[in-house]
Design a protein around this motif. Structure first.
Motif, PDB file in Angstrom:
ATOM      1  N   SER A 140       0.835  -1.205   0.000  1.00  0.00           N
ATOM      2  CA  SER A 140       0.000   0.000   0.000  1.00  0.00           C
ATOM      3  C   SER A 140       0.868   1.254   0.000  1.00  0.00           C
ATOM      4  CB  SER A 140      -0.930   0.000   1.217  1.00  0.00           C
ATOM      5  OG  SER A 140      -1.853  -1.071   1.140  1.00  0.00           O
ATOM      6  N   TRP A 141       1.984   1.204   0.728  1.00  0.00           N
ATOM      7  CA  TRP A 141       2.892   2.363   0.756  1.00  0.00           C
ATOM      8  C   TRP A 141       3.473   2.628  -0.629  1.00  0.00           C
ATOM      9  CZ3 TRP A 141       8.174   2.710  -0.253  1.00  0.00           C
ATOM     10  CH2 TRP A 141       8.776   3.931   0.080  1.00  0.00           C
ATOM     11  N   VAL A 142       3.878   1.551  -1.311  1.00  0.00           N
ATOM     12  CA  VAL A 142       4.432   1.693  -2.663  1.00  0.00           C
ATOM     13  C   VAL A 142       3.400   2.295  -3.605  1.00  0.00           C
ATOM     14  CG1 VAL A 142       5.299   0.432  -4.680  1.00  0.00           C
ATOM     15  CG2 VAL A 142       6.125  -0.155  -2.393  1.00  0.00           C
ATOM     16  N   SER A 214       3.751 -17.428  -4.107  1.00  0.00           N
ATOM     17  CA  SER A 214       3.047 -17.084  -5.339  1.00  0.00           C
ATOM     18  C   SER A 214       2.461 -15.680  -5.254  1.00  0.00           C
ATOM     19  CB  SER A 214       1.934 -18.089  -5.611  1.00  0.00           C
ATOM     20  OG  SER A 214       1.139 -17.690  -6.707  1.00  0.00           O
ATOM     21  N   TYR A 215       1.876 -15.349  -4.104  1.00  0.00           N
ATOM     22  CA  TYR A 215       1.305 -14.012  -3.905  1.00  0.00           C
ATOM     23  C   TYR A 215       2.376 -12.938  -4.009  1.00  0.00           C
ATOM     24  CZ  TYR A 215      -0.828 -10.085  -1.421  1.00  0.00           C
ATOM     25  OH  TYR A 215      -1.284  -8.842  -1.066  1.00  0.00           O
ATOM     26  N   LEU A 216       3.520 -13.189  -3.379  1.00  0.00           N
ATOM     27  CA  LEU A 216       4.609 -12.216  -3.395  1.00  0.00           C
ATOM     28  C   LEU A 216       5.148 -12.036  -4.807  1.00  0.00           C
ATOM     29  CD1 LEU A 216       6.504 -10.399  -1.781  1.00  0.00           C
ATOM     30  CD2 LEU A 216       7.980 -12.375  -1.396  1.00  0.00           C
ATOM     31  N   ARG A 217       5.334 -13.142  -5.515  1.00  0.00           N
ATOM     32  CA  ARG A 217       5.875 -13.067  -6.873  1.00  0.00           C
ATOM     33  C   ARG A 217       4.933 -12.312  -7.801  1.00  0.00           C
ATOM     34  NH1 ARG A 217       4.828 -16.068 -11.170  1.00  0.00           N
ATOM     35  NH2 ARG A 217       3.706 -17.627  -9.930  1.00  0.00           N
ATOM     36  N   LEU A 220       4.687  -8.508  -6.809  1.00  0.00           N
ATOM     37  CA  LEU A 220       5.880  -7.752  -7.188  1.00  0.00           C
ATOM     38  C   LEU A 220       5.936  -7.533  -8.692  1.00  0.00           C
ATOM     39  CD1 LEU A 220       8.633  -9.289  -4.871  1.00  0.00           C
ATOM     40  CD2 LEU A 220       7.646  -7.000  -4.738  1.00  0.00           C
ATOM     41  N   SER A 221       5.638  -8.577  -9.465  1.00  0.00           N
ATOM     42  CA  SER A 221       5.689  -8.442 -10.919  1.00  0.00           C
ATOM     43  C   SER A 221       4.602  -7.481 -11.414  1.00  0.00           C
ATOM     44  CB  SER A 221       5.532  -9.811 -11.589  1.00  0.00           C
ATOM     45  OG  SER A 221       4.275 -10.394 -11.282  1.00  0.00           O
TER      46      SER A 221
END
Length: 323
Positions: A140-142, A214-217, A220-221
């Motif tokens: 959310s910050w990003v 999987s969620y992180l990948r 991020l992508s």
């Protein structure tokens, strides 16, 4: 007359959908009519039959599963065609508390917002792991930095849109609509605000997050792709600046060694410096080209919105309408 549509993207939701529909309101202060619409994203169970049995007004169907982002856009377009003035998006798993829908809609009715995002109490949600809570806050910050909006819970799908805001949105991601729509809203200078909302007990596991890795990948992508698409100059100039800096430092190192009378030629360092400087130049060039593409995309988005207003509302766009 103000018509509000509540849209729910669905994929094999015959178990949880009755619970979600039972909680939806039929009356909201300041709204003349509330209608329900579900988007059946290629379900293979009795989702549609269950929806109709529980009073859903409209059903839009995909012949096969296209993913949440496509289902969301199909719902927006259907609501616009049916005459929605305000559109609320929620989930079929009853994650979001339907009693908070008036809170989502209130800023729009007061003409204070074009898009309202429900901010969940992330730290208080028991079934969120500490890692997921941390990733939600970082993400959310990003998105706040990239979109220049004050949104507090970027991954939240509990949202309300004005008719005009919905016309401006066009999601290209096949994973999720949540991040891209916020960035688009920021780019279009829409008034985006967050309001606190409550969540219900978990009825099923998330379909978007099959595993934390999987969620992180995917997150991020998706964030990186959106950042490159909507902030090409900042991204490529940043990368190019780093490469230029590294190449310049190597050149400076070689020059200092040369002036000191070293016996070695340090050719590998010069070759690496040349590669870094060339790569930096390429990144800068890509940033310039990306900015030109972004300008063209903004023009196309404006044309698309004006065409939609002509087709759906019969409104002739003015040269200056404050958009």
């Amino acid at each position: 007359m103000t018509t509000l549509f509540i849209q729910i993207p669905c994929y094999n939701e015959e178990q949880s959908l009755p619970v979600a529909l039972a909680a939806l309101p039929r009356e909201i202060p300041g709204v003349d009519e509330v209608r329900w619409l579900i988007i059946d994203d290629g379900s293979t169970d009795r989702t549609v039959e269950v929806a109709k049995a529980h009073g859903v007004d409209h059903v839009v169907r995909h012949t096969r599963n296209l993913g949440l982002a496509k289902a969301f856009m199909t719902g927006l377009n259907a609501c616009l065609e049916l005459g929605a003035d305000i559109i609320v998006n929620t989930d079929a798993d009853n994650q979001y508390c339907a009693d908070c829908i008036p809170d989502l809609v209130a800023p729009i009715l007061r003409q204070e917002a074009d898009m309202v995002v429900g901010a969940r109490p992330i730290t208080e949600i028991e079934h969120f792991s500490p890692l997921k809570k941390m990733l939600q806050k970082i993400g959310s910050w990003v998105i706040r930095k990239v979109s220049s909006t004050p949104v507090q819970d970027a991954p939240s799908g509990f949202r309300a849109f004005t008719r005009r805001a919905a016309m401006r949105l066009n999601v290209f991601s096949e994973y999720t609509y949540t991040l891209e729509t916020i960035i688009q809203a920021g780019q279009a200078r829409m008034a985006v605000i967050s309001v606190p909302v409550e969540v219900n007990e978990k009825l099923r596991e998330s379909r978007l997050m099959k595993s934390m890795l999987s969620y992180l990948r995917k997150s991020l992508s998706t964030t990186l792709r959106i950042f490159v698409t909507y902030r090409p100059v900042k991204f490529f100039m940043g990368v190019g600046g780093v490469l230029f800096g590294m190449g310049g430092l190597l050149c400076l190192r070689w020059l200092v060694l040369y002036l000191m009378g070293t016996d070695r030629a340090h050719v590998p360092s010069l070759i690496l410096a040349a590669i870094l400087l060339l790569s930096g130049f390429v990144c800068v060039a890509m940033g310039v080209l990306g900015e030109l593409t972004a300008v063209n995309r903004k023009l196309l988005e404006d044309v698309r919105q004006r065409v939609m207003r002509l087709e759906l509302d019969g409104v002739k766009p003015r040269a200056r309408d404050g958009e």
